[in-house]
Motif scaffolding. Structure first.
Motif, PDB file in Angstrom:
ATOM      1  N   GLY A   1      49.689  38.257  41.929  1.00  0.00           N
ATOM      2  CA  GLY A   1      48.518  37.635  42.515  1.00  0.00           C
ATOM      3  C   GLY A   1      47.375  38.602  42.670  1.00  0.00           C
ATOM      4  N   ILE A   2      46.450  38.225  43.545  1.00  0.00           N
ATOM      5  CA  ILE A   2      45.258  39.037  43.790  1.00  0.00           C
ATOM      6  C   ILE A   2      44.972  39.076  45.279  1.00  0.00           C
ATOM      7  CG2 ILE A   2      44.208  38.601  41.536  1.00  0.00           C
ATOM      8  CD1 ILE A   2      42.410  36.523  42.964  1.00  0.00           C
ATOM      9  N   LYS A   3      44.140  40.027  45.669  1.00  0.00           N
ATOM     10  CA  LYS A   3      43.731  40.159  47.057  1.00  0.00           C
ATOM     11  C   LYS A   3      42.235  40.399  47.115  1.00  0.00           C
ATOM     12  CE  LYS A   3      45.005  44.032  49.151  1.00  0.00           C
ATOM     13  NZ  LYS A   3      43.746  44.725  49.551  1.00  0.00           N
ATOM     14  N   LEU A   4      41.609  39.881  48.147  1.00  0.00           N
ATOM     15  CA  LEU A   4      40.178  40.073  48.325  1.00  0.00           C
ATOM     16  C   LEU A   4      39.902  41.010  49.487  1.00  0.00           C
ATOM     17  CD1 LEU A   4      40.279  36.751  47.289  1.00  0.00           C
ATOM     18  CD2 LEU A   4      37.870  37.390  47.202  1.00  0.00           C
ATOM     19  N   GLY A   5      38.816  41.756  49.362  1.00  0.00           N
ATOM     20  CA  GLY A   5      38.320  42.592  50.436  1.00  0.00           C
ATOM     21  C   GLY A   5      36.848  42.315  50.648  1.00  0.00           C
TER      22      GLY A   5
ATOM     23  N   VAL B   1      37.699  42.334  44.564  1.00  0.00           N
ATOM     24  CA  VAL B   1      38.960  41.718  44.163  1.00  0.00           C
ATOM     25  C   VAL B   1      39.895  42.800  43.641  1.00  0.00           C
ATOM     26  CG1 VAL B   1      40.028  39.944  42.710  1.00  0.00           C
ATOM     27  CG2 VAL B   1      37.687  39.636  43.511  1.00  0.00           C
ATOM     28  N   ALA B   2      41.183  42.690  43.985  1.00  0.00           N
ATOM     29  CA  ALA B   2      42.167  43.669  43.533  1.00  0.00           C
ATOM     30  C   ALA B   2      43.478  42.954  43.213  1.00  0.00           C
ATOM     31  CB  ALA B   2      42.365  44.751  44.585  1.00  0.00           C
ATOM     32  N   TRP B   3      44.467  43.730  42.810  1.00  0.00           N
ATOM     33  CA  TRP B   3      45.716  43.177  42.285  1.00  0.00           C
ATOM     34  C   TRP B   3      46.861  43.262  43.287  1.00  0.00           C
ATOM     35  CZ3 TRP B   3      44.744  40.498  38.155  1.00  0.00           C
ATOM     36  CH2 TRP B   3      43.710  40.895  37.286  1.00  0.00           C
ATOM     37  N   LEU B   4      47.789  42.303  43.183  1.00  0.00           N
ATOM     38  CA  LEU B   4      49.054  42.337  43.898  1.00  0.00           C
ATOM     39  C   LEU B   4      50.184  42.394  42.883  1.00  0.00           C
ATOM     40  CD1 LEU B   4      48.512  39.436  46.488  1.00  0.00           C
ATOM     41  CD2 LEU B   4      48.306  41.899  46.930  1.00  0.00           C
ATOM     42  N   THR B   5      51.169  43.250  43.142  1.00  0.00           N
ATOM     43  CA  THR B   5      52.365  43.278  42.296  1.00  0.00           C
ATOM     44  C   THR B   5      53.599  43.006  43.155  1.00  0.00           C
ATOM     45  OG1 THR B   5      52.985  45.617  42.514  1.00  0.00           O
ATOM     46  CG2 THR B   5      51.242  45.070  40.899  1.00  0.00           C
ATOM     47  N   ASP B   6      54.716  42.755  42.470  1.00  0.00           N
ATOM     48  CA  ASP B   6      55.952  42.451  43.198  1.00  0.00           C
ATOM     49  C   ASP B   6      56.417  43.618  44.057  1.00  0.00           C
ATOM     50  OD1 ASP B   6      56.506  43.964  40.911  1.00  0.00           O
ATOM     51  OD2 ASP B   6      58.399  42.958  40.504  1.00  0.00           O
ATOM     52  N   ALA B   7      56.049  44.847  43.689  1.00  0.00           N
ATOM     53  CA  ALA B   7      56.453  46.010  44.476  1.00  0.00           C
ATOM     54  C   ALA B   7      55.751  46.058  45.825  1.00  0.00           C
ATOM     55  CB  ALA B   7      56.162  47.294  43.698  1.00  0.00           C
TER      56      ALA B   7
ATOM     57  N   SER C   1      45.363  48.679  48.813  1.00  0.00           N
ATOM     58  CA  SER C   1      46.599  47.902  48.787  1.00  0.00           C
ATOM     59  C   SER C   1      47.760  48.690  49.382  1.00  0.00           C
ATOM     60  CB  SER C   1      46.945  47.481  47.361  1.00  0.00           C
ATOM     61  OG  SER C   1      47.092  48.614  46.520  1.00  0.00           O
ATOM     62  N   GLY C   2      48.629  47.972  50.085  1.00  0.00           N
ATOM     63  CA  GLY C   2      49.844  48.557  50.628  1.00  0.00           C
ATOM     64  C   GLY C   2      50.988  47.608  50.380  1.00  0.00           C
ATOM     65  N   VAL C   3      51.339  46.831  51.408  1.00  0.00           N
ATOM     66  CA  VAL C   3      52.363  45.797  51.264  1.00  0.00           C
ATOM     67  C   VAL C   3      51.868  44.537  51.971  1.00  0.00           C
ATOM     68  CG1 VAL C   3      54.275  47.430  51.073  1.00  0.00           C
ATOM     69  CG2 VAL C   3      53.596  46.596  53.331  1.00  0.00           C
ATOM     70  N   PHE C   4      52.544  43.429  51.710  1.00  0.00           N
ATOM     71  CA  PHE C   4      52.159  42.181  52.365  1.00  0.00           C
ATOM     72  C   PHE C   4      53.383  41.300  52.533  1.00  0.00           C
ATOM     73  CE2 PHE C   4      52.055  41.152  47.903  1.00  0.00           C
ATOM     74  CZ  PHE C   4      52.485  39.829  47.828  1.00  0.00           C
ATOM     75  N   ALA C   5      53.283  40.374  53.474  1.00  0.00           N
ATOM     76  CA  ALA C   5      54.337  39.382  53.690  1.00  0.00           C
ATOM     77  C   ALA C   5      53.684  38.021  53.878  1.00  0.00           C
ATOM     78  CB  ALA C   5      55.165  39.739  54.918  1.00  0.00           C
ATOM     79  N   THR C   6      54.407  36.982  53.522  1.00  0.00           N
ATOM     80  CA  THR C   6      53.927  35.619  53.739  1.00  0.00           C
ATOM     81  C   THR C   6      54.880  34.892  54.678  1.00  0.00           C
ATOM     82  OG1 THR C   6      55.059  34.892  51.715  1.00  0.00           O
ATOM     83  CG2 THR C   6      52.724  35.459  51.544  1.00  0.00           C
TER      84      THR C   6
ATOM     85  N   LEU D   1      49.806  34.345  44.104  1.00  0.00           N
ATOM     86  CA  LEU D   1      49.349  34.346  45.483  1.00  0.00           C
ATOM     87  C   LEU D   1      47.934  34.902  45.534  1.00  0.00           C
ATOM     88  CD1 LEU D   1      52.534  35.927  47.121  1.00  0.00           C
ATOM     89  CD2 LEU D   1      51.945  33.493  47.029  1.00  0.00           C
ATOM     90  N   VAL D   2      47.114  34.340  46.397  1.00  0.00           N
ATOM     91  CA  VAL D   2      45.761  34.849  46.603  1.00  0.00           C
ATOM     92  C   VAL D   2      45.572  35.131  48.081  1.00  0.00           C
ATOM     93  CG1 VAL D   2      43.299  34.422  46.354  1.00  0.00           C
ATOM     94  CG2 VAL D   2      44.887  33.549  44.625  1.00  0.00           C
ATOM     95  N   LEU D   3      45.525  36.421  48.432  1.00  0.00           N
ATOM     96  CA  LEU D   3      45.223  36.839  49.800  1.00  0.00           C
ATOM     97  C   LEU D   3      43.707  36.822  49.943  1.00  0.00           C
ATOM     98  CD1 LEU D   3      48.181  37.769  49.475  1.00  0.00           C
ATOM     99  CD2 LEU D   3      47.626  39.767  50.864  1.00  0.00           C
ATOM    100  N   THR D   4      43.207  35.930  50.785  1.00  0.00           N
ATOM    101  CA  THR D   4      41.772  35.626  50.774  1.00  0.00           C
ATOM    102  C   THR D   4      40.915  36.595  51.582  1.00  0.00           C
ATOM    103  OG1 THR D   4      42.101  34.021  52.567  1.00  0.00           O
ATOM    104  CG2 THR D   4      42.133  33.183  50.300  1.00  0.00           C
ATOM    105  N   GLY D   5      41.543  37.567  52.255  1.00  0.00           N
ATOM    106  CA  GLY D   5      40.762  38.557  52.994  1.00  0.00           C
ATOM    107  C   GLY D   5      41.112  38.569  54.467  1.00  0.00           C
ATOM    108  N   GLY D   6      40.983  39.737  55.075  1.00  0.00           N
ATOM    109  CA  GLY D   6      41.343  39.897  56.475  1.00  0.00           C
ATOM    110  C   GLY D   6      40.502  39.022  57.384  1.00  0.00           C
ATOM    111  N   MET D   7      41.161  38.303  58.272  1.00  0.00           N
ATOM    112  CA  MET D   7      40.463  37.439  59.224  1.00  0.00           C
ATOM    113  C   MET D   7      39.965  38.240  60.421  1.00  0.00           C
ATOM    114  SD  MET D   7      43.185  34.289  59.109  1.00  0.00           S
ATOM    115  CE  MET D   7      42.327  33.226  60.269  1.00  0.00           C
ATOM    116  N   THR D   8      40.697  39.282  60.779  1.00  0.00           N
ATOM    117  CA  THR D   8      40.337  40.121  61.921  1.00  0.00           C
ATOM    118  C   THR D   8      40.063  41.537  61.422  1.00  0.00           C
ATOM    119  OG1 THR D   8      42.581  40.919  62.358  1.00  0.00           O
ATOM    120  CG2 THR D   8      41.961  38.808  63.338  1.00  0.00           C
ATOM    121  N   ASN D   9      39.688  42.412  62.326  1.00  0.00           N
ATOM    122  CA  ASN D   9      39.669  43.826  61.995  1.00  0.00           C
ATOM    123  C   ASN D   9      41.087  44.297  61.704  1.00  0.00           C
ATOM    124  OD1 ASN D   9      36.872  44.245  62.330  1.00  0.00           O
ATOM    125  ND2 ASN D   9      37.119  44.432  64.548  1.00  0.00           N
ATOM    126  N   ALA D  10      41.214  45.300  60.854  1.00  0.00           N
ATOM    127  CA  ALA D  10      42.525  45.883  60.559  1.00  0.00           C
ATOM    128  C   ALA D  10      42.903  46.842  61.683  1.00  0.00           C
ATOM    129  CB  ALA D  10      42.484  46.616  59.227  1.00  0.00           C
TER     130      ALA D  10
END
Length: 260
Positions: free
Chosen positions: A59-63, A80-86, A162-167, A228-237
């Motif tokens: 998938g991809i991720k937005l910032g 826009v950036a990339w997501l991989t299975d790792a 990019s780091g890691v993500f969970a859904t 998967l498309v991570l649409t961007g952080g809703m809050t501050n990180a």
């Protein structure tokens, strides 16, 4: 030895910084010609390097999807950036704190694509029509730049930190959901540290999806079914300390809880 900067050196330098958990200073300060276009080329090359190592694009991720973040980074549009299975955390796997430099957490609304989506000319409505379902997301970002001190081209070349993500486990159709009003509470060790709604993401997360499809088209890419498309952080990180418990609680999309 020739130490001149080029696209390949940018990609390899940032991948090595990720592997070695070594934060560094801005690449753009050393290579003033590192602009947004060159940064995206370095990002795409780094993805090819990841593929060579056996990773698969998922998938991809937005910032920079909020006006405040754009102003901070002196950018006029998201990135826009990339997501991989790792990068995907499965099951009860903890946040891999010992393989990250300085992780931070941010909750996101995540689209699961049903149809292929390719620009140009994608609108929020046509983007949303290509979505199969919506889930909650919690991304743990990790910049390769010391103190998160970077320029916009730095951040793009670094795959949007990019780091890691969970859904989350709750899967919803877009029908009947007002994603602009979808609220989220971000919690660290049982204390609420921030809150936001989907409108913080370009007014509506579908706007972020449309932007991504149109931006990727300029690079010769499309958003593929199943991605998967991570649409961007809703809050501050917020920083993630060793042993911390991070939770994101959404109005309609359930909760995600991760431990470091």
């Amino acid at each position: 030895m020739d130490t001149a900067w080029d696209i390949g050196r940018v990609a390899d330098t940032l991948l090595e910084a990720e592997r070695s958990r070594t934060a560094r200073t801005s690449l753009a300060e050393e290579w003033p010609d590192l602009d947004v276009e060159r940064a995206y080329r370095a990002q795409d090359l780094a993805l090819r390097r990841r593929h060579e190592q056996g990773e698969t694009t998922v998938g991809i991720k937005l910032g920079l999807t909020s006006k405040a973040k754009q102003q901070q980074m002196k950018g006029t549009e998201p990135s826009v950036a990339w997501l991989t299975d790792a990068m995907e955390l499965d099951g009860d796997r903890p946040i891999p704190h010992d393989s990250m430099i300085h992780p931070r957490a941010e909750p996101e609304i995540v689209f699961v694509m049903r149809d292929r989506l390719r620009g140009p000319g994608v609108t929020a409505a046509s983007a949303l029509a290509a979505v199969g379902s919506v889930v909650a997301g919690l991304e743990i970002i990790d910049s390769r730049f010391a103190g998160y001190g970077f320029t916009l081209p730095d951040a793009i070349a670094d795959n949007n930190s990019s780091g890691v993500f969970a859904t989350g486990p709750v899967v919803r159709s877009t029908e009947g959901l007002d994603l602009a009003l979808e609220g989220c509470l971000l919690e660290v060790d049982g204390a609420v540290v921030d809150s936001a709604a989907g409108a913080s993401v370009l007014g509506h997360p579908a706007q972020a999806l449309a932007f991504a499809a149109n931006q990727l088209a300029r690079r010769g890419h499309a958003i593929e079914p199943g991605w998967l498309v991570l649409t961007g952080g809703m809050t501050n990180a917020v920083p993630v300390e060793p042993g911390a418990r991070i939770a994101a609680h959404f109005t309609s999309l359930g909760s995600i809880v991760l431990s470091a």
